[in-house]
Design a protein around this motif. Structure first.
Motif, PDB file in Angstrom:
ATOM      1  N   GLY A  41       0.808  -1.211   0.000  1.00 45.64           N
ATOM      2  CA  GLY A  41       0.000   0.000   0.000  1.00 45.64           C
ATOM      3  C   GLY A  41       0.843   1.263   0.000  1.00 45.64           C
ATOM      4  N   ALA A  42       1.979   1.230   0.731  1.00 47.04           N
ATOM      5  CA  ALA A  42       2.838   2.415   0.831  1.00 47.04           C
ATOM      6  C   ALA A  42       3.664   2.638  -0.427  1.00 47.04           C
ATOM      7  N   SER A  43       3.985   1.549  -1.129  1.00 49.08           N
ATOM      8  CA  SER A  43       4.895   1.658  -2.275  1.00 49.08           C
ATOM      9  C   SER A  43       4.203   1.611  -3.632  1.00 49.08           C
ATOM     10  N   GLY A  44       3.010   1.022  -3.672  1.00 48.18           N
ATOM     11  CA  GLY A  44       2.350   0.834  -4.962  1.00 48.18           C
ATOM     12  C   GLY A  44       2.890  -0.366  -5.717  1.00 48.18           C
ATOM     13  N   VAL A  45       3.716  -1.181  -5.038  1.00 49.28           N
ATOM     14  CA  VAL A  45       4.247  -2.405  -5.632  1.00 49.28           C
ATOM     15  C   VAL A  45       3.394  -3.567  -5.122  1.00 49.28           C
ATOM     16  N   SER A  46       3.030  -4.483  -5.996  1.00 54.16           N
ATOM     17  CA  SER A  46       2.129  -5.557  -5.606  1.00 54.16           C
ATOM     18  C   SER A  46       2.727  -6.433  -4.504  1.00 54.16           C
ATOM     19  N   ARG A  47       1.837  -7.021  -3.709  1.00 48.85           N
ATOM     20  CA  ARG A  47       2.265  -7.912  -2.641  1.00 48.85           C
ATOM     21  C   ARG A  47       3.054  -9.087  -3.196  1.00 48.85           C
ATOM     22  N   SER A  48       2.606  -9.639  -4.319  1.00 47.89           N
ATOM     23  CA  SER A  48       3.290 -10.800  -4.892  1.00 47.89           C
ATOM     24  C   SER A  48       4.698 -10.437  -5.350  1.00 47.89           C
ATOM     25  N   MET A  49       4.860  -9.243  -5.937  1.00 44.62           N
ATOM     26  CA  MET A  49       6.194  -8.811  -6.366  1.00 44.62           C
ATOM     27  C   MET A  49       7.102  -8.612  -5.158  1.00 44.62           C
ATOM     28  N   LEU A  50       6.579  -7.991  -4.100  1.00 47.41           N
ATOM     29  CA  LEU A  50       7.378  -7.776  -2.888  1.00 47.41           C
ATOM     30  C   LEU A  50       7.802  -9.106  -2.271  1.00 47.41           C
ATOM     31  N   SER A  51       6.887 -10.071  -2.279  1.00 46.09           N
ATOM     32  CA  SER A  51       7.202 -11.396  -1.746  1.00 46.09           C
ATOM     33  C   SER A  51       8.320 -12.045  -2.547  1.00 46.09           C
ATOM     34  N   GLU A  52       8.257 -11.920  -3.874  1.00 48.85           N
ATOM     35  CA  GLU A  52       9.301 -12.498  -4.728  1.00 48.85           C
ATOM     36  C   GLU A  52      10.642 -11.806  -4.502  1.00 48.85           C
ATOM     37  N   ILE A  53      10.611 -10.486  -4.300  1.00 47.70           N
ATOM     38  CA  ILE A  53      11.853  -9.744  -4.040  1.00 47.70           C
ATOM     39  C   ILE A  53      12.483 -10.235  -2.739  1.00 47.70           C
ATOM     40  N   GLU A  54      11.678 -10.362  -1.692  1.00 45.47           N
ATOM     41  CA  GLU A  54      12.201 -10.806  -0.399  1.00 45.47           C
ATOM     42  C   GLU A  54      12.744 -12.225  -0.464  1.00 45.47           C
ATOM     43  N   ARG A  55      12.156 -13.042  -1.326  1.00 43.36           N
ATOM     44  CA  ARG A  55      12.624 -14.429  -1.455  1.00 43.36           C
ATOM     45  C   ARG A  55      13.696 -14.562  -2.534  1.00 43.36           C
ATOM     46  N   GLU A  56      14.150 -13.419  -3.043  1.00 43.87           N
ATOM     47  CA  GLU A  56      15.224 -13.350  -4.046  1.00 43.87           C
ATOM     48  C   GLU A  56      14.847 -14.088  -5.322  1.00 43.87           C
ATOM     49  N   GLN A  57      13.566 -14.041  -5.664  1.00 43.42           N
ATOM     50  CA  GLN A  57      13.090 -14.707  -6.874  1.00 43.42           C
ATOM     51  C   GLN A  57      12.693 -13.702  -7.948  1.00 43.42           C
ATOM     52  N   ALA A  58      12.983 -12.435  -7.699  1.00 43.09           N
ATOM     53  CA  ALA A  58      12.658 -11.397  -8.684  1.00 43.09           C
ATOM     54  C   ALA A  58      13.818 -10.425  -8.778  1.00 43.09           C
ATOM     55  N   ASN A  59      13.992  -9.874  -9.961  1.00 39.50           N
ATOM     56  CA  ASN A  59      14.998  -8.848 -10.195  1.00 39.50           C
ATOM     57  C   ASN A  59      14.245  -7.572 -10.564  1.00 39.50           C
TER      58      ASN A  59
END
Length: 198
Positions: A41-59
Motif C-alpha cells: 500500500g505504501a509503495s504501490g508495488v504488488s504484494r506478490s512482487m514484494l514477496s518475490e523480491i524478499e525471497r530473491e526470486q525477482a529482479n
C-alpha cells in the motif's frame, strides 16, 4: 544515485545486489512491523512482487526499487548499498522519516541508531510536548536507560521511584520495570535516550 554510492555499487555482481535487496527489504519491513500488504500500500508495488523480491526470486526494475525506497523514506542508494562496499560511515539524516519511530501530537521519537543492526544499545531523540509522556512496559531483565535533558523540564519514573531533571541533567534508571518519561514543564522537552540491553 550519488557518484560515490554508484562507484561503490557498480562492481558488485547483480545477483549480490538482488540478494542484498531481498534481505534489506524484509529487514526494514520487519523493523517497522509492516505486513507485505502494508508495504504494498505504501509503495504501490504488488504484494506478490514484494514477496518475490524478499525471497530473491525477482529482479525488480529501477522504478520498482525506487518506489520501495520511497515507501521506507530512503533514497535509492541507501536502500541498495551493500555491506562491505559501502562507506564505513553511516549517516541518519534528520529528515529521514524511516527513522521516526513514533510521531503524534504529544510525543515524537526518532531513532539515532541504524535500524538494520542487531544491537545491545539503542539511541533515541525524544520530543515531548507539554503534558506529553512516554510510558513503557518493562523491557528485558537487566535493561537500563540513560537519559540527558537537552531542553525543558522532565520527570522520570522507574517503578516506584521518581525524580525531576532540568536542562543539562542526566540520569540512569532501571528499565526492566514499568517506567516513564514525562514533560513536567510548560514548554517542549527534548531528551536523548540510550537503552542498554544486558
Amino acid at each position: 544515485m550519488p557518484r560515490k554510492a554508484a562507484a561503490r555499487v557498480k562492481d558488485v555482481p547483480a545477483e549480490a545486489i538482488s540478494r542484498h535487496l531481498g534481505a534489506r527489504v524484509k529487514q526494514l519491513r520487519s523493523d517497522r512491523n509492516w505486513s507485505l500488504e502494508a508495504l504494498a500500500g505504501a509503495s504501490g508495488v504488488s504484494r506478490s512482487m514484494l514477496s518475490e523480491i524478499e525471497r530473491e526470486q525477482a529482479n525488480p526494475t529501477l522504478a520498482v526499487t525506487l518506489r520501495i525506497a520511497q515507501a521506507f523514506g530512503m533514497s535509492l542508494s541507501e536502500l541498495i548499498e551493500t555491506p562491505g562496499v559501502s562507506s564505513s560511515i553511516t549517516v541518519i539524516r534528520h529528515h529521514d522519516r524511516a527513522f521516526h519511530y513514533r510521531s503524534d501530537d504529544h510525543c515524537r521519537i526518532r531513532t539515532l541508531s541504524p535500524l538494520n543492526l542487531e544491537k545491545d544499545v539503542e539511541f533515541y531523540e525524544v520530543e515531548l510536548q507539554p503534558g506529553g509522556a512516554l510510558r513503557s512496559a518493562p523491557h528485558f531483565e537487566g535493561t537500563r536507560e540513560f537519559l540527558t535533558v537537552v531542553k525543558g523540564l522532565v520527570k522520570v519514573e522507574s517503578n516506584e521511584d521518581t525524580d525531576t531533571l532540568h536542562h543539562g541533567d542526566s540520569t540512569t534508571y532501571r528499565a526492566d520495570v514499568p517506567h516513564a518519561i514525562l514533560n513536567a514543564g510548560k514548554g517542549e522537552a527534548l531528551v536523548f535516550l540510550v537503552v542498554i540491553y544486558r
